[in-house]
Design a protein around this motif. Structure first.
Motif, PDB file in Angstrom:
ATOM      1  N   LEU A  81       0.839  -1.205   0.000  1.00 17.29           N
ATOM      2  CA  LEU A  81       0.000   0.000   0.000  1.00 17.29           C
ATOM      3  C   LEU A  81       0.874   1.255   0.000  1.00 17.29           C
ATOM      4  O   LEU A  81       0.634   2.189  -0.757  1.00 17.29           O
ATOM      5  CB  LEU A  81      -0.924   0.006   1.216  1.00 17.29           C
ATOM      6  N   ASP A  82       1.910   1.245   0.830  1.00 18.36           N
ATOM      7  CA  ASP A  82       2.837   2.383   0.847  1.00 18.36           C
ATOM      8  C   ASP A  82       3.497   2.556  -0.509  1.00 18.36           C
ATOM      9  O   ASP A  82       3.615   3.654  -1.042  1.00 18.36           O
ATOM     10  CB  ASP A  82       3.965   2.138   1.863  1.00 18.36           C
ATOM     11  N   LEU A  83       3.935   1.427  -1.051  1.00 18.45           N
ATOM     12  CA  LEU A  83       4.620   1.441  -2.339  1.00 18.45           C
ATOM     13  C   LEU A  83       3.726   2.033  -3.427  1.00 18.45           C
ATOM     14  O   LEU A  83       4.190   2.735  -4.321  1.00 18.45           O
ATOM     15  CB  LEU A  83       5.020   0.004  -2.696  1.00 18.45           C
ATOM     16  N   SER A  84       2.417   1.773  -3.324  1.00 20.46           N
ATOM     17  CA  SER A  84       1.505   2.231  -4.376  1.00 20.46           C
ATOM     18  C   SER A  84       1.521   3.758  -4.499  1.00 20.46           C
ATOM     19  O   SER A  84       1.372   4.288  -5.599  1.00 20.46           O
ATOM     20  CB  SER A  84       0.087   1.716  -4.126  1.00 20.46           C
ATOM     21  N   PHE A  85       1.707   4.462  -3.382  1.00 24.04           N
ATOM     22  CA  PHE A  85       1.773   5.927  -3.449  1.00 24.04           C
ATOM     23  C   PHE A  85       2.977   6.379  -4.268  1.00 24.04           C
ATOM     24  O   PHE A  85       2.905   7.271  -5.098  1.00 24.04           O
ATOM     25  CB  PHE A  85       1.896   6.529  -2.033  1.00 24.04           C
ATOM     26  N   TRP A  86       4.076   5.705  -4.015  1.00 23.64           N
ATOM     27  CA  TRP A  86       5.318   6.052  -4.707  1.00 23.64           C
ATOM     28  C   TRP A  86       5.212   5.758  -6.205  1.00 23.64           C
ATOM     29  O   TRP A  86       5.531   6.601  -7.048  1.00 23.64           O
ATOM     30  CB  TRP A  86       6.467   5.263  -4.068  1.00 23.64           C
ATOM     31  N   VAL A  87       4.702   4.566  -6.535  1.00 28.92           N
ATOM     32  CA  VAL A  87       4.589   4.190  -7.953  1.00 28.92           C
ATOM     33  C   VAL A  87       3.676   5.167  -8.686  1.00 28.92           C
ATOM     34  O   VAL A  87       3.965   5.607  -9.797  1.00 28.92           O
ATOM     35  CB  VAL A  87       4.061   2.739  -8.113  1.00 28.92           C
ATOM     36  N   ARG A 379       7.631  -9.521 -15.293  1.00 28.74           N
ATOM     37  CA  ARG A 379       7.554  -8.186 -14.697  1.00 28.74           C
ATOM     38  C   ARG A 379       6.678  -8.043 -13.444  1.00 28.74           C
ATOM     39  O   ARG A 379       7.137  -7.581 -12.399  1.00 28.74           O
ATOM     40  CB  ARG A 379       7.063  -7.225 -15.771  1.00 28.74           C
ATOM     41  N   SER A 380       5.411  -8.462 -13.531  1.00 25.29           N
ATOM     42  CA  SER A 380       4.498  -8.123 -12.437  1.00 25.29           C
ATOM     43  C   SER A 380       4.801  -8.911 -11.165  1.00 25.29           C
ATOM     44  O   SER A 380       4.282  -8.581 -10.099  1.00 25.29           O
ATOM     45  CB  SER A 380       3.056  -8.333 -12.878  1.00 25.29           C
ATOM     46  N   ASP A 414      12.986  -0.229 -11.004  1.00 23.38           N
ATOM     47  CA  ASP A 414      12.811   0.810  -9.989  1.00 23.38           C
ATOM     48  C   ASP A 414      12.041   0.280  -8.783  1.00 23.38           C
ATOM     49  O   ASP A 414      12.361   0.584  -7.643  1.00 23.38           O
ATOM     50  CB  ASP A 414      12.034   2.008 -10.571  1.00 23.38           C
ATOM     51  N   VAL A 415      11.016  -0.510  -9.070  1.00 23.25           N
ATOM     52  CA  VAL A 415      10.213  -1.061  -7.972  1.00 23.25           C
ATOM     53  C   VAL A 415      11.072  -2.005  -7.134  1.00 23.25           C
ATOM     54  O   VAL A 415      11.018  -1.998  -5.906  1.00 23.25           O
ATOM     55  CB  VAL A 415       8.968  -1.798  -8.525  1.00 23.25           C
ATOM     56  N   ALA A 416      11.916  -2.799  -7.809  1.00 27.61           N
ATOM     57  CA  ALA A 416      12.783  -3.753  -7.103  1.00 27.61           C
ATOM     58  C   ALA A 416      13.688  -3.012  -6.127  1.00 27.61           C
ATOM     59  O   ALA A 416      13.827  -3.404  -4.963  1.00 27.61           O
ATOM     60  CB  ALA A 416      13.620  -4.542  -8.103  1.00 27.61           C
ATOM     61  N   ILE A 417      14.280  -1.930  -6.599  1.00 29.16           N
ATOM     62  CA  ILE A 417      15.227  -1.204  -5.749  1.00 29.16           C
ATOM     63  C   ILE A 417      14.484  -0.541  -4.590  1.00 29.16           C
ATOM     64  O   ILE A 417      14.954  -0.527  -3.458  1.00 29.16           O
ATOM     65  CB  ILE A 417      16.038  -0.198  -6.596  1.00 29.16           C
TER      66      ILE A 417
END
Ligand SMILES: Nc1ncnc2c1ncn2[C@@H]1O[C@H](COP(=O)(O)OP(=O)(O)OP(=O)(O)O)[C@@H](O)[C@H]1O
Ligand SMILES: [Zn+2]
Ligand SMILES: [Zn+2]
Length: 809
Positions: A81-87, A379-380, A414-417
């Motif tokens: 959920l936190d990550l979703s804001f960043w993406v 990817r996903s 980017d998501v991985a890092i």
């Protein structure tokens, strides 16, 4: 209590949290990450609960209550959920789009949930009300029905039952293709009876005899489809035998675990080579310390990168953690999957697009339920809902398929890092030919560079010969194979060694041309030429699927000199048969791999020696590790150089290196023949020398001169409209706005027509932004989206922003 919800309505006005009241029965059970149904204007829509709070900034009396909880356990973790804001900020996407891309497709629809007593508890031990409840109903209970029809108290009790683990909710997710059954037949007779029956048949009943023979040798059940394939018989012949009582037909369940029942021999960690050890150690070190770092592992083809990955994952598991391993879709071959399953057995879940929706959901569920600790996927899979990640690996990190080309346009790297930073774990980016961006970062020390220059067991890299096809023409050789390649193929056939023939699909398709006037058949809706498909003799547009029959006369000069040009894999196959009539060709391209599992079958056949040549496109460039391949032929090495894209040299070098890497990986030495019209181009010369660093340096020079990545960041704005003038007008306005609002060092190019100026009757314009530091970038771009939101909703206008473009057309 208030829930803050992102609703499933993708417009700018809705791209924020909305407050809803939590009705009493849900209060104890609702959690962030769950999906809910909420009223939104006159409609009911789905949404994701992102936060739960005590108070609202809005007038509580005006808030509406949540109507329904879709999930009983949150599918998304707090970290995701936190990550979703960043993406969403990075990619300028709608928040809802990001949340949805994190879940398997099957969950984007609603599904049924069954309620069962928890297996660890007997009904007698349940709380009294649940006990009576289950005693009254002995059939399977539907959760949503119960919640809908129940009183508030009943709902509350049910929810509590789930929380206290007295009840278990089992989601029943349809496969999308729903039918999980197939028809199968088995013999009703014994072997002896079959033989008797066979002797009663006349020789005219040849097909029946074939079938009976099949079951005499293999008296087990087989699916009807498979039986028709293996025995080359028809359904009606099979039906005849069913009617005669020789065969029994029944429906059997198709298992959803695609690898279920397959035995994988467990492999042990190999003793590492010196280079492998030197690469692995710093990674293990970071993992042991619980620190994040991004490693770039550049290892030549066959240097044993996979073994390094396997041992890194092994360490994560022994630390009690989980691992994500990303592989490009096309190299997610059965061979690849096998290497992971053999090492980690049932700890592995595999996520890739060849699975059905249901299968993908099942694999995803195993991750979420902590039944597995390794996720291997395309990817996903970077969004695998683990909560204690110890290792993230991206193999072939240069592959552009890690960038999603539709909203949300995220890059898995980017998501991985980002996730690696959150879990304080190492990230490995591995490749024989790293992207320029990654290698430049490693040079600057942003990533930790690890290098493996030698192949395992001191196997030599293949000898690469470059053939100038212009010289061949001068010598009068008009065929698609140079003399050297023909000779090399002949010698492999004699020695019974195998070869790979690679034809670049992109930029090299078959088109029709009039030899008299130069007419080329074009798509009426797109500014692109039509591709000739031999199988069904049609002309097709690869952008809009327009299909027409090829003309027999030239529509332009009415002459009869219409010819088919270019060469697809089918054409190559025909040419091969002409030169070597006995050659056994296994062709792998979009046409031969449409059916599920056909990819695997073709590779198995090649692996077991049933083919002399594996002929294919991009599909065969990666991951193949067959000991008997000693020759790789590349038919049109430069076809990709001419694509209008600043990365075309990089892609050419990467692809040629990868394909070359298939040759001579084991005891037998390998040879590569590269046919080209531009033998002096550095991206081809450096392949011959196996010199990545030289290629990198030359390419960096050019990128610097032309102000492209990695020297600059890029953002591309695509504007399209059915109305040409409006497309131009909007692009002009956007360019103007950017020039006014971004810093003077930022370069803005446009408006410019896209290199395919029209697709599906829409005119396409672009604006390109090149920048080094631009703190206002995201804000300015968001402003642009906002400005055109209304017009986009009302008219055909579309404005798309790509903050890290890989497709320049
Ligand atoms: N330490 C080792 N000892 C013996 N064999 C090894 C070792 N490491 C790897 N191998 C073998 O070497 C071969 C090449 O390794 P691998 O496929 O991992 O290379 P790679 O670097 O991933 O290559 P590519 O980038 O071309 O896919 C494989 O058959 C693998 O089993
Ligand atoms: Zn003509
Ligand atoms: Zn078209």
């Amino acid at each position: 209590m208030i829930a803050r919800v992102i609703v499933d309505v993708a417009t700018n006005q809705t791209d924020r949290l909305f407050d809803y009241l939590i009705p009493a029965p849900f209060i104890d059970t609702i959690l962030p990450g769950m999906r809910v149904v909420v009223p939104f204007g006159p409609r009911k829509v789905q949404g994701f609960v992102l936060e739960i709070g005590e108070t609202s900034e809005f007038d509580i009396k005006k808030l509406k209550p949540i109507e329904e909880l879709i999930d009983v356990e949150p599918p998304l973790t707090n970290e995701l959920l936190d990550l979703s804001f960043w993406v969403k900020d990075q990619t300028l996407s709608f928040h809802i789009g990001v949340l949805k891309v994190m879940l398997p497709a099957a969950m984007r629809a609603k599904y049924k949930k069954e309620v069962h007593p928890h297996p660890d508890i007997s009904i007698e031990d349940m709380s009294p009300h649940l006990k009576t409840f289950f005693k009254q109903h002995d059939s399977v209970l539907d959760w949503d029905e119960l919640i809908k029809k129940g009183t508030d108290l009943e709902r509350k009790l049910l929810m509590e039952g789930v929380k206290k683990q007295e009840l278990r909710i089992i989601p029943i997710v349809g496969t999308g293709e729903t039918k999980k059954k197939r028809n199968a037949v088995r013999p009703a007779f014994s072997k002896k009876e079959l033989e008797q029956f066979k002797s009663s048949l006349t020789s005219q009943a040849k097909k029946q005899i074939d079938l009976v023979d099949y079951f005499i040798s293999k008296p087990t059940e087989i699916s009807v489809v498979e039986l028709m394939e293996t025995t080359q018989t028809s359904r009606s012949t099979i039906n005849t035998l069913v009617q005669k009582g020789v065969l029994v037909q029944e429906e059997v369940e198709i298992r959803r675990d695609p690898y279920e029942g397959r035995k994988f021999e467990r492999t042990e960690a190999l003793p590492l080579t010196e280079e492998q050890r030197a690469a692995l150690n710093p990674i293990l070190n970071k993992m042991d310390k619980g620190e994040h770092e991004t490693f770039l592992l550049r290892g030549v083809t066959g240097s044993g990168k996979t073994e390094v990955y396997l041992q890194a994952i092994d360490r994560a598991l022994s630390l009690g953690k989980e691992a994500i391993m990303l592989v490009p879709e096309i190299s997610l071959t059965p061979q690849m999957v096998k290497r992971f399953k053999e090492r980690f057995g049932s700890e592995v879940a595999v996520l890739h697009s060849a699975l059905s929706k249901g299968e993908k959901y099942d694999e995803w569920r195993r991750i979420r339920d902590k039944k597995v600790r390794v996720a291997v996927g395309a990817r996903s899979a970077i969004f695998a809902p683990f909560e204690n990640i110890g290792m993230i690996i991206i193999d072939e990190e240069h592959e552009t398929s890690y960038k999603q080309e539709e909203a949300p346009r995220y890059h898995a790297r980017d998501v991985a890092i980002k996730r690696g930073g959150y879990y304080k774990c190492p990230v490995i980016l591995g490749s024989a030919t790293p992207s320029l961006e990654s290698f430049a970062r490693a040079q600057k020390g942003v990533y930790h560079l690890l290098t493996m220059e030698k192949r395992v067991n001191n196997v030599q890299l293949p000898v690469v010969n470059i053939i100038d096809m212009r010289e061949e023409l001068k010598k009068g050789n008009r065929s698609m194979f140079s003399e050297s390649l023909t000779e090399a193929m002949r010698s492999r056939l004699e020695k019974k060694e195998q070869m790979v023939l690679f034809l670049n699909r992109r930029g090299y398709s078959t088109f029709i041309l009039c030899r008299d006037c130069g007419y080329v058949a074009q798509c009426p809706h797109c500014d692109i030429s039509l591709t000739y498909h031999r199988t069904n003799q049609t002309l097709q547009c690869h952008y809009c699927n327009h299909i027409e029959t090829p003309p027999t006369f030239c529509p332009s000069c009415e002459g009869d000199s219409i010819r088919f040009f270019g060469s697809g894999t089918q054409k190559v196959e025909e040419e091969l048969q002409k030169v070597f009539p006995d050659i056994r060709v296994i062709r792998m391209d979009v046409d031969t791999t449409k059916r599920k599992g056909s990819h695997e079958k073709l590779l198995d056949r090649f692996g077991s020696g049933e083919g002399d040549v594996l002929l294919g496109t991009q599909m065969i460039a990666k991951g193949l590790d067959f000991p008997n391949i000693t020759l790789v032929g590349i038919l049109a090495a430069d076809s990709m150089l001419h694509i209008p894209d600043f990365r075309s040299s990089e892609r050419t070098f990467q692809l040629l290196t990868q394909v070359s890497g298939r040759a001579g990986r084991h005891e037998k030495a390998g040879e590569v023949i590269v046919q080209t019209y531009t033998p002096d181009h550095y991206s081809i010369v450096d392949v011959k020398q196996h010199d990545y660093v030289s290629f990198y340096q030359r390419e960096m020079q050019l990128r610097k001169q032309a102000a492209y990545p990695p020297y600059y960041f890029l953002t591309l704005i695509h504007v399209s409209d059915t109305d040409l003038t409006n497309a131009i007008r909007v692009t002009e306005k956007i360019c103007h706005y950017l020039r006014e609002n971004l810093s003077p060092t930022t370069l803005i190019f446009g408006p410019a027509a896209s290199s395919i100026p029209r697709i599906k009757d829409r005119y396409r314009y672009q604006c390109m932004i090149k920048y080094k530091v631009e703190p206002k970038m995201i804000k300015v771009l968001q402003e642009i989206i906002k400005t055109y939101q209304g017009e986009m909703a009302r008219t055909d206008l579309s404005v798309l922003i790509d903050t890290n473009p890989y497709m320049m057309m």
